[in-house]
Design an enzyme around this catalytic site. Sequence first.
Site, PDB file in Angstrom:
ATOM      1  N   TYR A 130     -19.313   0.030  -4.582  1.00 17.35           N
ATOM      2  CA  TYR A 130     -19.970  -1.152  -4.454  1.00 17.35           C
ATOM      3  C   TYR A 130     -21.286  -1.131  -3.153  1.00 17.35           C
ATOM      4  O   TYR A 130     -21.212  -1.927  -2.824  1.00 17.35           O
ATOM      5  CB  TYR A 130     -18.969  -1.755  -4.437  1.00 17.35           C
ATOM      6  CG  TYR A 130     -18.471  -2.739  -5.384  1.00 17.35           C
ATOM      7  CD1 TYR A 130     -18.670  -4.071  -6.314  1.00 17.35           C
ATOM      8  CD2 TYR A 130     -16.700  -2.233  -5.916  1.00 17.35           C
ATOM      9  CE1 TYR A 130     -17.928  -4.189  -6.982  1.00 17.35           C
ATOM     10  CE2 TYR A 130     -16.096  -3.339  -6.070  1.00 17.35           C
ATOM     11  CZ  TYR A 130     -17.096  -3.965  -7.082  1.00 17.35           C
ATOM     12  OH  TYR A 130     -16.127  -4.952  -8.170  1.00 17.35           O
TER      13      TYR A 130
ATOM     14  N   LYS B 283      -9.204  -5.001 -12.325  1.00 14.62           N
ATOM     15  CA  LYS B 283      -9.206  -5.609 -11.030  1.00 14.62           C
ATOM     16  C   LYS B 283      -7.488  -5.394 -10.436  1.00 14.62           C
ATOM     17  O   LYS B 283      -6.626  -5.729 -11.857  1.00 14.62           O
ATOM     18  CB  LYS B 283      -9.960  -6.664 -10.397  1.00 14.62           C
ATOM     19  CG  LYS B 283     -11.321  -6.102 -10.322  1.00 14.62           C
ATOM     20  CD  LYS B 283     -12.304  -6.971  -9.525  1.00 14.62           C
ATOM     21  CE  LYS B 283     -13.747  -7.323 -10.102  1.00 14.62           C
ATOM     22  NZ  LYS B 283     -14.569  -8.393  -9.023  1.00 14.62           N
TER      23      LYS B 283
ATOM     24  N   GLU C  57     -22.960   3.126 -13.441  1.00 16.70           N
ATOM     25  CA  GLU C  57     -21.824   3.192 -13.044  1.00 16.70           C
ATOM     26  C   GLU C  57     -20.633   3.964 -14.401  1.00 16.70           C
ATOM     27  O   GLU C  57     -19.547   4.406 -14.233  1.00 16.70           O
ATOM     28  CB  GLU C  57     -21.107   1.663 -13.151  1.00 16.70           C
ATOM     29  CG  GLU C  57     -21.809   0.089 -12.384  1.00 16.70           C
ATOM     30  CD  GLU C  57     -21.075  -0.846 -12.179  1.00 16.70           C
ATOM     31  OE1 GLU C  57     -20.762  -1.316 -13.575  1.00 16.70           O
ATOM     32  OE2 GLU C  57     -21.977  -1.577 -11.239  1.00 16.70           O
TER      33      GLU C  57
ATOM     34  N   ASN D  65     -11.065 -11.474  -8.839  1.00 18.93           N
ATOM     35  CA  ASN D  65     -11.265 -12.379 -10.255  1.00 18.93           C
ATOM     36  C   ASN D  65     -11.187 -11.501 -11.831  1.00 18.93           C
ATOM     37  O   ASN D  65     -11.729 -11.489 -12.077  1.00 18.93           O
ATOM     38  CB  ASN D  65     -12.386 -13.440  -9.871  1.00 18.93           C
ATOM     39  CG  ASN D  65     -13.629 -11.545  -9.500  1.00 18.93           C
ATOM     40  OD1 ASN D  65     -13.379 -10.669  -9.527  1.00 18.93           O
ATOM     41  ND2 ASN D  65     -14.821 -12.155  -9.345  1.00 18.93           N
TER      42      ASN D  65
ATOM     43  N   HIS E 260     -14.271  -6.117 -13.210  1.00 18.13           N
ATOM     44  CA  HIS E 260     -16.204  -6.591 -13.035  1.00 18.13           C
ATOM     45  C   HIS E 260     -16.567  -5.756 -14.318  1.00 18.13           C
ATOM     46  O   HIS E 260     -16.288  -5.063 -15.482  1.00 18.13           O
ATOM     47  CB  HIS E 260     -15.949  -5.105 -11.758  1.00 18.13           C
ATOM     48  CG  HIS E 260     -16.556  -4.452 -12.282  1.00 18.13           C
ATOM     49  ND1 HIS E 260     -18.449  -4.865 -11.135  1.00 18.13           N
ATOM     50  CD2 HIS E 260     -17.812  -3.653 -12.951  1.00 18.13           C
ATOM     51  CE1 HIS E 260     -18.897  -3.920 -11.283  1.00 18.13           C
ATOM     52  NE2 HIS E 260     -19.154  -3.201 -12.572  1.00 18.13           N
TER      53      HIS E 260
HETATM   54  P1  ADP Z   1     -19.700 -10.227 -10.182  1.00 19.92           P
HETATM   55  O1  ADP Z   1     -18.626  -9.344  -9.968  1.00 19.92           O
HETATM   56  O2  ADP Z   1     -19.652 -11.507 -11.225  1.00 19.92           O
HETATM   57  O3  ADP Z   1     -20.900  -9.282 -10.514  1.00 19.92           O
HETATM   58  P2  ADP Z   1     -20.823 -10.142  -7.735  1.00 19.92           P
HETATM   59  O4  ADP Z   1     -21.409  -8.597  -7.936  1.00 19.92           O
HETATM   60  O5  ADP Z   1     -21.980 -10.811  -7.133  1.00 19.92           O
HETATM   61  O6  ADP Z   1     -20.133 -10.864  -8.611  1.00 19.92           O
HETATM   62  O7  ADP Z   1     -19.907 -10.006  -6.625  1.00 19.92           O
HETATM   63  C1  ADP Z   1     -19.403  -8.554  -6.648  1.00 19.92           C
HETATM   64  C2  ADP Z   1     -17.706  -8.910  -6.693  1.00 19.92           C
HETATM   65  O8  ADP Z   1     -17.662  -8.931  -5.004  1.00 19.92           O
HETATM   66  C3  ADP Z   1     -17.100 -10.085  -7.318  1.00 19.92           C
HETATM   67  O9  ADP Z   1     -16.971 -10.209  -7.938  1.00 19.92           O
HETATM   68  C4  ADP Z   1     -16.119 -11.449  -6.000  1.00 19.92           C
HETATM   69  O10 ADP Z   1     -14.979 -10.359  -6.738  1.00 19.92           O
HETATM   70  C5  ADP Z   1     -16.996  -9.922  -4.809  1.00 19.92           C
HETATM   71  N1  ADP Z   1     -17.257 -11.324  -4.346  1.00 19.92           N
HETATM   72  C6  ADP Z   1     -18.360 -11.604  -5.026  1.00 19.92           C
HETATM   73  N2  ADP Z   1     -18.807 -13.155  -3.868  1.00 19.92           N
HETATM   74  C7  ADP Z   1     -17.977 -12.938  -3.134  1.00 19.92           C
HETATM   75  C8  ADP Z   1     -18.037 -14.338  -1.944  1.00 19.92           C
HETATM   76  N3  ADP Z   1     -19.341 -14.550  -1.655  1.00 19.92           N
HETATM   77  N4  ADP Z   1     -16.956 -13.930  -1.240  1.00 19.92           N
HETATM   78  C9  ADP Z   1     -16.030 -13.274  -1.928  1.00 19.92           C
HETATM   79  N5  ADP Z   1     -15.903 -12.669  -2.527  1.00 19.92           N
HETATM   80  C10 ADP Z   1     -17.062 -12.016  -3.150  1.00 19.92           C
HETATM   81 MG    MG Z   2     -21.278  -7.606 -10.015  1.00 21.27          MG
END
Ligand code: ADP
Ligand code: MG
Length: 137
Positions: free
Chosen positions: A49, A9, A126, A112, A115
């Site tokens: 997304y 990212k 994807e 974070n 992805h």
């Molecule tokens: P992951 O990336 O671990 O698969 P998710 O698919 O649940 O997580 O969410 C996609 C992305 O959305 C996350 O990587 C993060 O960047 C963002 N995200 C998820 N939950 C939150 C939250 N509560 N607040 C802000 N951003 C979030």
């Molecule tokens: Mg995810």
Amino acid sequence: MEQTLSIIKPDAVQKGVIGKIIDRFESNGLKIAAVKKLQLSECDAKAFYAVHKERPFFGELVKFMISGPVVVMVLEGENAVIKNRDLMGATNPKEAKAGTIRADFAESIDANAIHGSDSKENAKIEIEFFFSKREIY
Ligand code: ADP
Ligand code: MG
């Protein structure tokens, strides 16, 4: 051999840790079957997304994902989907296990670092979103 999609990212690209993150994959039995650096458009990020479009953080997530270039990869290996998720660590870096990519390189739940596809079915969708067959080896 199983394949999964990984995206380094904008925060991690900005920090200059592309090589360090790729090393985690290569050192743990995942091959880089395809790789490219690109800038997502708003339209791309919203489409990628789309599963999260009703979530309260959707707008912020899209804004963040288009804030700078990303590196998109196809990772290949045995149990690539789960192995990649294990190497990534929990979505919230504060909850991610020591030694995972998010524990080591991410600052917050929105920035974070990485992805990764969450299932084989989503990995296929994807990968097709970003790569044509002839780009994957
Ligand atoms: P992951 O990336 O671990 O698969 P998710 O698919 O649940 O997580 O969410 C996609 C992305 O959305 C996350 O990587 C993060 O960047 C963002 N995200 C998820 N939950 C939150 C939250 N509560 N607040 C802000 N951003 C979030
Ligand atoms: Mg995810």
